[in-house]
Write a protein that holds these residues in place. Structure first.
Motif, PDB file in Angstrom:
ATOM      1  N   GLU A  16      25.991  37.645  31.882  1.00  0.00           N
ATOM      2  CA  GLU A  16      25.265  38.397  30.609  1.00  0.00           C
ATOM      3  C   GLU A  16      26.135  39.855  30.849  1.00  0.00           C
ATOM      4  OE1 GLU A  16      21.813  40.184  27.921  1.00  0.00           O
ATOM      5  OE2 GLU A  16      21.598  38.643  29.235  1.00  0.00           O
ATOM      6  N   CYS A  17      26.644  40.603  29.861  1.00  0.00           N
ATOM      7  CA  CYS A  17      27.431  41.782  30.159  1.00  0.00           C
ATOM      8  C   CYS A  17      26.070  42.790  30.469  1.00  0.00           C
ATOM      9  CB  CYS A  17      28.147  41.966  28.775  1.00  0.00           C
ATOM     10  SG  CYS A  17      28.949  43.741  28.986  1.00  0.00           S
ATOM     11  N   PRO A  18      26.303  43.673  31.370  1.00  0.00           N
ATOM     12  CA  PRO A  18      25.203  44.647  31.505  1.00  0.00           C
ATOM     13  C   PRO A  18      25.148  45.456  30.304  1.00  0.00           C
ATOM     14  CG  PRO A  18      26.706  44.354  33.376  1.00  0.00           C
ATOM     15  CD  PRO A  18      27.043  43.533  32.678  1.00  0.00           C
ATOM     16  N   LEU A  19      24.194  46.312  30.278  1.00  0.00           N
ATOM     17  CA  LEU A  19      23.920  47.308  29.183  1.00  0.00           C
ATOM     18  C   LEU A  19      24.833  48.416  29.415  1.00  0.00           C
ATOM     19  CD1 LEU A  19      19.907  47.670  29.057  1.00  0.00           C
ATOM     20  CD2 LEU A  19      21.400  46.638  27.520  1.00  0.00           C
ATOM     21  N   GLY A  20      25.416  48.743  28.299  1.00  0.00           N
ATOM     22  CA  GLY A  20      26.398  49.793  28.392  1.00  0.00           C
ATOM     23  C   GLY A  20      27.785  49.529  28.794  1.00  0.00           C
ATOM     24  N   VAL A  21      27.998  48.365  29.189  1.00  0.00           N
ATOM     25  CA  VAL A  21      29.428  48.228  29.481  1.00  0.00           C
ATOM     26  C   VAL A  21      30.447  47.477  28.664  1.00  0.00           C
ATOM     27  CG1 VAL A  21      30.491  46.784  31.514  1.00  0.00           C
ATOM     28  CG2 VAL A  21      28.328  47.765  31.931  1.00  0.00           C
ATOM     29  N   ASP A  22      31.464  47.984  28.689  1.00  0.00           N
ATOM     30  CA  ASP A  22      32.561  47.481  27.919  1.00  0.00           C
ATOM     31  C   ASP A  22      33.134  46.240  28.570  1.00  0.00           C
ATOM     32  OD1 ASP A  22      34.596  47.036  26.013  1.00  0.00           O
ATOM     33  OD2 ASP A  22      35.669  49.072  26.243  1.00  0.00           O
ATOM     34  N   LEU A  23      32.845  44.921  28.023  1.00  0.00           N
ATOM     35  CA  LEU A  23      33.478  43.782  28.748  1.00  0.00           C
ATOM     36  C   LEU A  23      34.772  43.551  27.896  1.00  0.00           C
ATOM     37  CD1 LEU A  23      33.093  41.455  30.578  1.00  0.00           C
ATOM     38  CD2 LEU A  23      31.877  40.354  28.944  1.00  0.00           C
ATOM     39  N   ILE A  24      35.863  43.208  29.023  1.00  0.00           N
ATOM     40  CA  ILE A  24      37.075  42.837  28.363  1.00  0.00           C
ATOM     41  C   ILE A  24      37.489  41.254  29.156  1.00  0.00           C
ATOM     42  CG2 ILE A  24      39.530  43.209  28.396  1.00  0.00           C
ATOM     43  CD1 ILE A  24      38.696  46.295  28.991  1.00  0.00           C
ATOM     44  N   LYS A  25      37.443  40.306  28.395  1.00  0.00           N
ATOM     45  CA  LYS A  25      37.348  39.108  28.998  1.00  0.00           C
ATOM     46  C   LYS A  25      38.869  38.636  29.292  1.00  0.00           C
ATOM     47  CE  LYS A  25      33.002  37.366  27.045  1.00  0.00           C
ATOM     48  NZ  LYS A  25      32.507  36.179  26.356  1.00  0.00           N
ATOM     49  N   ILE A  26      39.291  38.099  30.201  1.00  0.00           N
ATOM     50  CA  ILE A  26      40.452  37.523  30.506  1.00  0.00           C
ATOM     51  C   ILE A  26      40.501  36.393  31.061  1.00  0.00           C
ATOM     52  CG2 ILE A  26      41.696  39.738  30.769  1.00  0.00           C
ATOM     53  CD1 ILE A  26      41.017  37.646  33.953  1.00  0.00           C
ATOM     54  N   GLU A  27      41.584  35.510  31.202  1.00  0.00           N
ATOM     55  CA  GLU A  27      41.692  34.231  31.864  1.00  0.00           C
ATOM     56  C   GLU A  27      42.447  34.147  33.257  1.00  0.00           C
ATOM     57  OE1 GLU A  27      40.753  30.807  31.144  1.00  0.00           O
ATOM     58  OE2 GLU A  27      39.186  31.727  29.438  1.00  0.00           O
ATOM     59  N   SER A  28      43.675  34.415  33.043  1.00  0.00           N
ATOM     60  CA  SER A  28      44.614  34.545  34.221  1.00  0.00           C
ATOM     61  C   SER A  28      44.735  35.758  35.019  1.00  0.00           C
ATOM     62  CB  SER A  28      45.853  33.878  33.974  1.00  0.00           C
ATOM     63  OG  SER A  28      46.596  35.071  33.047  1.00  0.00           O
ATOM     64  N   ALA A  29      45.517  35.687  36.114  1.00  0.00           N
ATOM     65  CA  ALA A  29      45.993  36.899  36.935  1.00  0.00           C
ATOM     66  C   ALA A  29      46.851  37.852  36.165  1.00  0.00           C
ATOM     67  CB  ALA A  29      46.430  36.574  38.296  1.00  0.00           C
ATOM     68  N   ALA A  30      47.810  37.136  35.473  1.00  0.00           N
ATOM     69  CA  ALA A  30      48.637  37.935  34.360  1.00  0.00           C
ATOM     70  C   ALA A  30      47.882  38.629  33.502  1.00  0.00           C
ATOM     71  CB  ALA A  30      49.584  37.273  33.803  1.00  0.00           C
ATOM     72  N   ASP A  31      46.960  38.117  32.864  1.00  0.00           N
ATOM     73  CA  ASP A  31      45.915  38.803  32.055  1.00  0.00           C
ATOM     74  C   ASP A  31      45.159  39.774  32.463  1.00  0.00           C
ATOM     75  OD1 ASP A  31      46.848  36.645  30.218  1.00  0.00           O
ATOM     76  OD2 ASP A  31      45.251  35.486  30.291  1.00  0.00           O
ATOM     77  N   MET A  32      44.621  39.841  33.741  1.00  0.00           N
ATOM     78  CA  MET A  32      43.832  40.806  34.184  1.00  0.00           C
ATOM     79  C   MET A  32      44.958  41.758  34.821  1.00  0.00           C
ATOM     80  SD  MET A  32      41.220  40.552  37.591  1.00  0.00           S
ATOM     81  CE  MET A  32      39.996  39.886  36.560  1.00  0.00           C
ATOM     82  N   LYS A  33      46.195  41.742  35.228  1.00  0.00           N
ATOM     83  CA  LYS A  33      47.084  42.853  35.533  1.00  0.00           C
ATOM     84  C   LYS A  33      47.003  43.689  34.250  1.00  0.00           C
ATOM     85  CE  LYS A  33      51.810  44.033  36.995  1.00  0.00           C
ATOM     86  NZ  LYS A  33      52.887  43.472  37.337  1.00  0.00           N
ATOM     87  N   LYS A  34      47.598  42.987  33.197  1.00  0.00           N
ATOM     88  CA  LYS A  34      47.665  43.543  32.000  1.00  0.00           C
ATOM     89  C   LYS A  34      46.536  44.549  31.388  1.00  0.00           C
ATOM     90  CE  LYS A  34      48.817  42.545  27.032  1.00  0.00           C
ATOM     91  NZ  LYS A  34      49.109  41.585  26.075  1.00  0.00           N
ATOM     92  N   GLU A  35      45.378  44.000  31.532  1.00  0.00           N
ATOM     93  CA  GLU A  35      44.502  44.593  31.081  1.00  0.00           C
ATOM     94  C   GLU A  35      43.858  45.683  32.142  1.00  0.00           C
ATOM     95  OE1 GLU A  35      43.079  44.652  28.225  1.00  0.00           O
ATOM     96  OE2 GLU A  35      44.168  42.890  27.599  1.00  0.00           O
ATOM     97  N   VAL A  36      44.023  45.544  33.465  1.00  0.00           N
ATOM     98  CA  VAL A  36      43.676  46.792  34.430  1.00  0.00           C
ATOM     99  C   VAL A  36      44.695  47.873  34.239  1.00  0.00           C
ATOM    100  CG1 VAL A  36      44.111  47.063  36.835  1.00  0.00           C
ATOM    101  CG2 VAL A  36      42.559  45.112  36.081  1.00  0.00           C
TER     102      VAL A  36
END
Length: 394
Positions: A236-256
């Motif tokens: 579960e997403c912690p209180l007050g945290v903006d959660l950005i969901k990704i699937e792949s390493a490429a997705d993670m790099k893009k969002e980071v």
């Protein structure tokens, strides 16, 4: 650290949830003083709260059983107030400054933060008068805990449910936490990544995301603006945290890299896949009589790229999950990735393996390394921030 918490209980069926709140706070070593309105005692007897908290339960404004002025004594000793459930009637009186019972009198006399958790019929909650009263309280500095939507005791379905007791306890924990990361922007990655082979198969790892989520929670509770870039987890997403969901390493790099420039602290706690299939099959690969070979290619090294681009004002923190030569491998990673800190943990131990609720880490920097003992990941996350904040102040 224990605190004096005054739990106000008003007359609603959701009062039964407040019993669990009182119990959970007591188990966290807080002193819970309960004030019940006369209507609340129609739902639950005061002795029940007393049995859980081992402290007095008050409901009457006037009493000759104590030498202190009751409402002033309770108001002065409180570190925090939680009114749960808070009825429409109580909210209206609080907004108007009416003090006609012990609870409304005490909250006018206290200097402590006041948190209000409304609970009522959906149409009552949506009534413009109730909305106006809650807005007035927020403008006065009261914190309103938004009720949940769902089936209500009155038979309606909609917003008005008192949140789960654990959520209320987390709200209190957040409110009581030291705010030494106030105004800081923290970017954290967590969980595994999935590298697709075909529409039904993928390469991944055993990461649960628990350590990254614990760090996100700790940073949020300490006042930071937190963005959590997470691979697939059941958490579960912690209180007050903006959660950005990704699937792949490429997705993670893009969002980071969307968020990295504005972050004050970047913590790469995710277990990012090092390799992915060279070719993705758009159709399911059918079973054949012969063996199947997959050609893999390297994914982007996000931590290395961040290390090359990071600003002098930023802190970059990486993780090293190792099965052998823990400190040697982590030290190499610290230099190679140009990180400020590497948090290293041994994953071959069953107590610290992926998915465990506990972890034991060493924190490495150019100044040396410090080993922290085995503990729950929530506690460890706070210890990590304590260490890094103290080190940066020196």
């Amino acid at each position: 650290m224990s605190a004096n918490i005054v739990l106000g209980v008003t007359g609603g069926i959701a009062a039964y949830k407040s019993l669990q709140v009182a119990s959970m706070l007591t188990k966290l070593d807080h002193n819970v003083y309960t004030i019940m309105t006369e209507a609340a005692t129609e739902f639950i007897k005061p002795i029940t709260f007393h049995s859980l908290t081992h402290l007095p339960v008050e409901s009457k404004l006037f009493s000759t059983t104590t030498s202190e002025v009751k409402h002033i004594g309770l108001a002065d000793k409180a570190d925090l107030f939680l009114i749960a459930p808070a009825t429409a009637n109580f909210i209206a009186k609080a907004a108007a400054g009416i003090a006609d019972d012990l609870l409304t009198t005490v909250i006018l006399a206290t200097q402590a933060p006041i948190m209000i958790a409304p609970s009522m019929n959906v149409h009552m909650f949506e009534n413009p008068v109730v909305q106006r009263n809650m807005l007035a309280l927020e403008e006065l500095g009261y914190k309103i805990i938004t009720p949940e939507a769902g089936y209500l005791a009155c038979g309606y379905t909609g917003q008005g449910r008192l949140p789960d007791p654990q959520r209320l306890v987390e709200e209190i924990k957040k409110e009581l936490s030291q705010k030494d990361l106030q105004d800081k922007k923290v970017l954290i990655t967590a969980g595994p990544t999935r590298e697709a082979i075909d529409p039904v198969r993928f390469l991944t790892n055993y990461s649960s995301g628990k350590m990254g989520y614990a760090l996100a929670k700790a940073a949020s509770y300490r006042g930071a603006e937190v963005k959590l870039v997470s691979g697939p987890t059941e958490l579960e997403c912690p209180l007050g945290v903006d959660l950005i969901k990704i699937e792949s390493a490429a997705d993670m790099k893009k969002e980071v890299f969307k968020e990295a420039d504005t972050a004050d602290i970047i913590i790469m706690a995710a277990a990012v896949a090092d390799y992915r299939p060279q070719v993705y099959s758009t159709q399911k690969i059918k079973k054949q009589s012969r063996d199947l070979s997959l050609d893999l290619e390297r994914t982007a090294d996000i931590l290395t790229e961040l290390g090359k681009k990071k600003k002098t004002s930023q802190l970059l923190i990486g993780f090293a999950a190792e099965s052998e030569n823990l400190l040697e491998n982590a030290q190499q990673k610290l230099r190679k990735k140009q990180a400020d800190y590497i948090i290293a943990n041994e994953i071959s131990d069953k107590n610290t393996a992926f998915g465990s609720d506990k972890n034991q880490v060493s924190i490495l920097s150019e100044e040396g390394s410090t080993k922290l003992p085995l503990m729950e990941k929530d506690k460890l996350a706070d210890k990590i921030f304590n260490y890094i904040i103290d080190a940066e102040r020196k």
